[in-house]
Design a protein around this motif. Structure first.
Motif, PDB file in Angstrom:
ATOM      1  N   PRO A  45       0.835  -1.214   0.000  1.00  0.00           N
ATOM      2  CA  PRO A  45       0.000   0.000   0.000  1.00  0.00           C
ATOM      3  C   PRO A  45       0.858   1.248   0.000  1.00  0.00           C
ATOM      4  CG  PRO A  45      -0.808  -1.585   1.595  1.00  0.00           C
ATOM      5  CD  PRO A  45       0.497  -2.126   1.103  1.00  0.00           C
ATOM      6  N   GLU A  46       0.435   2.229  -0.768  1.00  0.00           N
ATOM      7  CA  GLU A  46       1.213   3.454  -0.934  1.00  0.00           C
ATOM      8  C   GLU A  46       0.433   4.659  -0.428  1.00  0.00           C
ATOM      9  OE1 GLU A  46       2.594   4.000  -4.883  1.00  0.00           O
ATOM     10  OE2 GLU A  46       3.651   2.090  -4.995  1.00  0.00           O
ATOM     11  N   LEU A  47       1.177   5.647   0.013  1.00  0.00           N
ATOM     12  CA  LEU A  47       0.619   6.943   0.392  1.00  0.00           C
ATOM     13  C   LEU A  47       1.281   8.001  -0.467  1.00  0.00           C
ATOM     14  CD1 LEU A  47      -0.982   8.924   2.145  1.00  0.00           C
ATOM     15  CD2 LEU A  47       0.918   8.900   3.781  1.00  0.00           C
ATOM     16  N   ASP A  48       0.484   8.680  -1.283  1.00  0.00           N
ATOM     17  CA  ASP A  48       0.951   9.777  -2.123  1.00  0.00           C
ATOM     18  C   ASP A  48       0.495  11.080  -1.490  1.00  0.00           C
ATOM     19  OD1 ASP A  48       2.061   8.012  -3.978  1.00  0.00           O
ATOM     20  OD2 ASP A  48       0.180   7.833  -5.068  1.00  0.00           O
ATOM     21  N   ALA A  49       1.448  11.866  -1.025  1.00  0.00           N
ATOM     22  CA  ALA A  49       1.152  13.117  -0.334  1.00  0.00           C
ATOM     23  C   ALA A  49       1.822  14.272  -1.065  1.00  0.00           C
ATOM     24  CB  ALA A  49       1.626  13.067   1.119  1.00  0.00           C
ATOM     25  N   LEU A  50       1.086  15.359  -1.249  1.00  0.00           N
ATOM     26  CA  LEU A  50       1.587  16.581  -1.879  1.00  0.00           C
ATOM     27  C   LEU A  50       1.736  17.635  -0.796  1.00  0.00           C
ATOM     28  CD1 LEU A  50       2.343  18.292  -4.332  1.00  0.00           C
ATOM     29  CD2 LEU A  50      -0.096  18.732  -4.692  1.00  0.00           C
ATOM     30  N   PHE A 373      -3.309  12.148  -5.352  1.00  0.00           N
ATOM     31  CA  PHE A 373      -2.859  12.291  -3.967  1.00  0.00           C
ATOM     32  C   PHE A 373      -3.996  12.015  -2.987  1.00  0.00           C
ATOM     33  CE2 PHE A 373      -0.362  15.179  -6.640  1.00  0.00           C
ATOM     34  CZ  PHE A 373       0.898  14.630  -6.441  1.00  0.00           C
ATOM     35  N   GLN A 374      -3.653  11.243  -1.957  1.00  0.00           N
ATOM     36  CA  GLN A 374      -4.612  11.022  -0.873  1.00  0.00           C
ATOM     37  C   GLN A 374      -4.554  12.110   0.190  1.00  0.00           C
ATOM     38  OE1 GLN A 374      -2.212   8.179  -1.203  1.00  0.00           O
ATOM     39  NE2 GLN A 374      -3.405   7.309  -2.855  1.00  0.00           N
ATOM     40  N   LEU A 375      -3.473  12.905   0.168  1.00  0.00           N
ATOM     41  CA  LEU A 375      -3.307  13.942   1.181  1.00  0.00           C
ATOM     42  C   LEU A 375      -2.644  15.156   0.545  1.00  0.00           C
ATOM     43  CD1 LEU A 375      -3.428  14.844   4.180  1.00  0.00           C
ATOM     44  CD2 LEU A 375      -1.142  13.863   4.461  1.00  0.00           C
ATOM     45  N   LEU A 376      -3.166  16.319   0.868  1.00  0.00           N
ATOM     46  CA  LEU A 376      -2.603  17.592   0.421  1.00  0.00           C
ATOM     47  C   LEU A 376      -2.365  18.462   1.649  1.00  0.00           C
ATOM     48  CD1 LEU A 376      -1.844  19.811  -1.629  1.00  0.00           C
ATOM     49  CD2 LEU A 376      -4.282  20.348  -1.834  1.00  0.00           C
ATOM     50  N   TYR A 377      -1.124  18.908   1.821  1.00  0.00           N
ATOM     51  CA  TYR A 377      -0.772  19.797   2.925  1.00  0.00           C
ATOM     52  C   TYR A 377      -0.354  21.147   2.347  1.00  0.00           C
ATOM     53  CZ  TYR A 377       1.905  22.003   6.666  1.00  0.00           C
ATOM     54  OH  TYR A 377       2.371  22.895   7.585  1.00  0.00           O
ATOM     55  N   ALA A 392      -7.975  19.380  -8.075  1.00  0.00           N
ATOM     56  CA  ALA A 392      -8.205  18.284  -9.003  1.00  0.00           C
ATOM     57  C   ALA A 392      -7.137  17.200  -8.886  1.00  0.00           C
ATOM     58  CB  ALA A 392      -8.255  18.807 -10.441  1.00  0.00           C
ATOM     59  N   CYS A 393      -6.006  17.506  -8.261  1.00  0.00           N
ATOM     60  CA  CYS A 393      -4.951  16.511  -8.082  1.00  0.00           C
ATOM     61  C   CYS A 393      -5.201  15.610  -6.874  1.00  0.00           C
ATOM     62  CB  CYS A 393      -3.602  17.209  -7.922  1.00  0.00           C
ATOM     63  SG  CYS A 393      -3.103  18.209  -9.342  1.00  0.00           S
ATOM     64  N   VAL A 394      -6.198  15.907  -6.068  1.00  0.00           N
ATOM     65  CA  VAL A 394      -6.514  15.119  -4.886  1.00  0.00           C
ATOM     66  C   VAL A 394      -7.618  14.131  -5.234  1.00  0.00           C
ATOM     67  CG1 VAL A 394      -7.243  15.194  -2.469  1.00  0.00           C
ATOM     68  CG2 VAL A 394      -5.858  17.042  -3.422  1.00  0.00           C
ATOM     69  N   ASP A 459      -9.068   5.917 -10.460  1.00  0.00           N
ATOM     70  CA  ASP A 459      -8.260   5.278  -9.439  1.00  0.00           C
ATOM     71  C   ASP A 459      -7.174   6.220  -8.985  1.00  0.00           C
ATOM     72  OD1 ASP A 459      -6.458   2.104  -9.249  1.00  0.00           O
ATOM     73  OD2 ASP A 459      -7.117   3.530  -7.739  1.00  0.00           O
ATOM     74  N   SER A 460      -7.033   6.371  -7.661  1.00  0.00           N
ATOM     75  CA  SER A 460      -6.022   7.269  -7.126  1.00  0.00           C
ATOM     76  C   SER A 460      -4.649   6.656  -7.122  1.00  0.00           C
ATOM     77  CB  SER A 460      -6.391   7.667  -5.683  1.00  0.00           C
ATOM     78  OG  SER A 460      -6.440   6.513  -4.871  1.00  0.00           O
ATOM     79  N   VAL A 461      -4.544   5.344  -7.355  1.00  0.00           N
ATOM     80  CA  VAL A 461      -3.245   4.684  -7.368  1.00  0.00           C
ATOM     81  C   VAL A 461      -2.749   4.658  -8.801  1.00  0.00           C
ATOM     82  CG1 VAL A 461      -1.988   2.602  -6.804  1.00  0.00           C
ATOM     83  CG2 VAL A 461      -3.937   3.288  -5.403  1.00  0.00           C
ATOM     84  N   VAL A 462      -1.783   5.496  -9.106  1.00  0.00           N
ATOM     85  CA  VAL A 462      -1.234   5.602 -10.442  1.00  0.00           C
ATOM     86  C   VAL A 462       0.231   5.253 -10.367  1.00  0.00           C
ATOM     87  CG1 VAL A 462      -1.040   7.088 -12.464  1.00  0.00           C
ATOM     88  CG2 VAL A 462      -2.870   7.457 -10.841  1.00  0.00           C
ATOM     89  N   GLU A 463       0.755   4.748 -11.430  1.00  0.00           N
ATOM     90  CA  GLU A 463       2.167   4.382 -11.446  1.00  0.00           C
ATOM     91  C   GLU A 463       3.017   5.606 -11.117  1.00  0.00           C
ATOM     92  OE1 GLU A 463       5.441   2.449 -14.511  1.00  0.00           O
ATOM     93  OE2 GLU A 463       3.373   2.782 -15.109  1.00  0.00           O
ATOM     94  N   SER A 464       3.940   5.420 -10.156  1.00  0.00           N
ATOM     95  CA  SER A 464       4.730   6.542  -9.676  1.00  0.00           C
ATOM     96  C   SER A 464       5.731   6.976 -10.734  1.00  0.00           C
ATOM     97  CB  SER A 464       5.487   6.124  -8.395  1.00  0.00           C
ATOM     98  OG  SER A 464       6.349   5.052  -8.680  1.00  0.00           O
TER      99      SER A 464
END
Length: 572
Positions: A45-50, A373-377, A392-394, A459-464
């Motif tokens: 499982p991955e976490l993509d955070a911006l 991204f699942q999280l935006l800070y 739109a990126c979240v 899908d929020s899971v995209v190839e990194s």
């Protein structure tokens, strides 16, 4: 004219440390969905955070140190800053935090981190370490393959070529390419900023420091900051005095940044210190602690100071990160080798991707970032970049965390309330709603992304990796001229900008044997600027909107009655 809060420019135009405590980003992100994460690239499982304006990497360090308490997860941190010096400090800080224990002990790493991160003056040993690390990074930046081989947790591929060249120039300056303390006279620059900030109250600066600490920071849950350490930092810029005071005399070049200033009608490049001189670096690690005994009070006074709490927290962070990276990195690499989707195993369980400086409004044009991204800070100094395009990126259901301006001493309670309200308006306009389960906080505002299939769906899971990004066509809505907004702009309530430039008389041409004083030239109001070595001449102004370019319309033709000749009067 000065005010009781000074000139209102204590925050500066460049941020070097955070204005809020460190967060565990896993606790702020949505829970992992096993079904949606089942077919990821690494079978983990991955976490993509911006992160916009995280500045010092405190949130990433906190997240990595707490990762052992969560299920196994891989992290992809995408960092966007408004200046390349902050990117360089990120690289320096993490290369130090992830240093091998055999090369540098835990205590030495902690003390070196605190000094280069929060002190304006360094010990000679720490300055030598900065020069050595900067020289090494300057040789790695132009070679991406070699950089990823030696620092597998770092990715500079999204940066533009000119930004990489400018980043290399920053490291060259840090490594001592320009010799002598007169290149960056930190003590003189600090005193100049303080004089301009306080104005006529400079002679009473000790009383101003006491007022700002006791009547503002202490009332905003920062009681552990001691008056002696706060006064010392306000006077000299040294926040963490871990040795004798006479040992700190080498300027900290990592706090230098270049600006374009107006001098006699021309744009002149100048290097100086344009950072915070009002709050200090105590808030990031020094006002909260997992060990509640550090926050104990005796006779109404805290037993530990903010410097001692910061040193303890940073030491624990480094110890926990080192303990987590060992077995977790090995375990992750073994699972990646068995995965048919991964050809090259990655030894690090996390990756930091640095994005171009001006990419906040263009990320959604690339398929690999849209809805990713699942999280935006967003930090308090970059809230104005929060827009529907960035939203739109979240991914739908993703979370948004916005840092509020609670610890900015120049802002009064009414201004803090107005800033918080404006943040809510901007977040709702960007497609977010207040998080129903969030605990009310004066430090952070928490939202979640509304489920809109037309914006960032899929899908929020995209190839990194940004190498597979495709640029989408610009939507028609983005091509229309902006509409008038009756609400006040965020700039009116954002953290105060740099001081105004002094009159031209104060910037007379330098003599033959005397350099142009930097403190006489305060920074401009620009939000983004490349370092001094990479500054290009100012670009032409942006094209005016279409309404202003269209030819003026002719006045409407008058009615026929108005055009006919007057009728003669009839005499009876």
């Amino acid at each position: 004219m000065t005010t009781p809060a000074g000139s209102g420019a204590g925050y500066g135009s460049v941020s070097w440390w955070g204005m809020s405590p460190a967060l565990d980003l896993q606790a702020e992100s949505p829970p992992v969905d096993p079904e949606s994460q089942a077919e990821t690239e690494h079978k983990i499982p991955e976490l993509d955070a911006l992160l916009l304006g995280s500045v010092d990497g405190r949130h990433v360090l906190r997240t990595l140190s707490r990762a052992a308490l969560w299920p196994l997860r891989r992290f992809n941190f995408y960092v966007l800053e408004n200046n390349l010096e902050a990117v360089a400090r990120h690289m320096l800080i993490f290369s130090l935090a992830l240093e091998e224990p055999e090369k540098m002990g835990l205590q030495e790493r902690c003390e070196t981190f605190l000094e280069l991160w929060g002190n304006a003056l360094l010990r000679p040993s720490v300055a030598a370490f900065v020069r050595a690390q900067a020289s090494s990074l300057a040789h790695l930046v132009p070679e991406p393959d070699r950089l990823e081989e030696q620092l597998p947790w770092l990715s500079l591929r999204p940066l533009k070529f000119r930004e990489r060249d400018a980043l290399e120039a920053v490291f060259r300056f840090w490594s001592g390419g320009e010799k002598g303390p007169e290149v960056f006279p930190m003590s003189r620059l600090w005193d100049s900023r303080l004089r301009h900030y306080l104005g006529s109250r400079y002679d009473a600066r000790r009383g101003v420091a006491d007022w700002d600490l006791c009547m503002k920071l202490h009332d905003r849950a920062a009681q552990v900051i001691h008056i002696q350490e706060f006064r010392r930092w306000r006077d000299t810029g040294v926040a963490f005095e871990l040795r004798d005071s006479s040992a700190y005399h080498v300027p900290n070049r990592t706090l230098a940044s270049g600006r374009l200033l107006s001098h006699r009608g021309e744009r002149v490049a100048a290097r100086g210190y344009w950072g915070d001189i009002a709050t200090g670096p105590f808030v990031a690690f020094g006002i909260e602690a997992d060990d509640q005994s550090l926050l104990r009070t005796s006779n109404g006074q805290p037993v530990k100071t903010a410097s001692e709490i910061t040193q303890h927290n940073v030491t624990e962070l480094f110890r926990e990160v080192a303990a987590w990276r060992g077995p977790r990195a090995i375990r992750g690499s073994l699972e990646e080798k068995t995965s048919p989707l991964s050809d090259v195993p990655t030894l690090e369980p996390f990756t930091m991707h640095f994005l171009p400086l001006d990419s906040s409004q263009t990320l959604h044009h690339k398929t690999c970032y849209k809805g990713r991204f699942q999280l935006l800070y967003v930090s308090c100094g970059m809230v104005h970049l929060l827009s529907p395009e960035l939203g739109a990126c979240v991914a739908p259901g993703g979370n948004l965390v916005v840092e509020l301006a609670r610890y900015l001493v120049d802002l009064r309670p009414k201004e803090l309330k107005a800033f918080s309200d404006r943040v809510g308006e901007i977040a709702r306009a960007a497609g977010f709603a207040p998080h129903p389960g969030a605990i009310p906080s004066e430090t952070f505002a928490r939202f979640y992304k509304l489920g809109d299939s037309t914006r960032g769906g899929g899908d929020s899971v995209v190839e990194s990796g940004p190498s597979t990004c495709k640029v989408l066509a610009l939507p028609l809505e983005a091509m229309r001229p902006p509409q008038a907004d009756p609400t006040p702009t965020l700039e009116a309530m954002s953290p105060p900008q740099a001081d105004q430039a002094p009159p031209l008389e104060a910037m007379s041409p330098p003599q033959a044997d005397q350099a142009l004083p930097l403190e006489a030239m305060s920074p401009p109001q620009a939000d983004q600027a490349l370092p001094l070595e990479a500054m290009s001449p100012p670009q032409a102004d942006q094209a005016p909107p279409l309404e202003a370019m269209s030819p003026p319309q002719a006045d409407p033709a008058p009615p026929l009655e108005a055009m006919s000749p007057p009728k003669p009067l009839l005499l009876k």
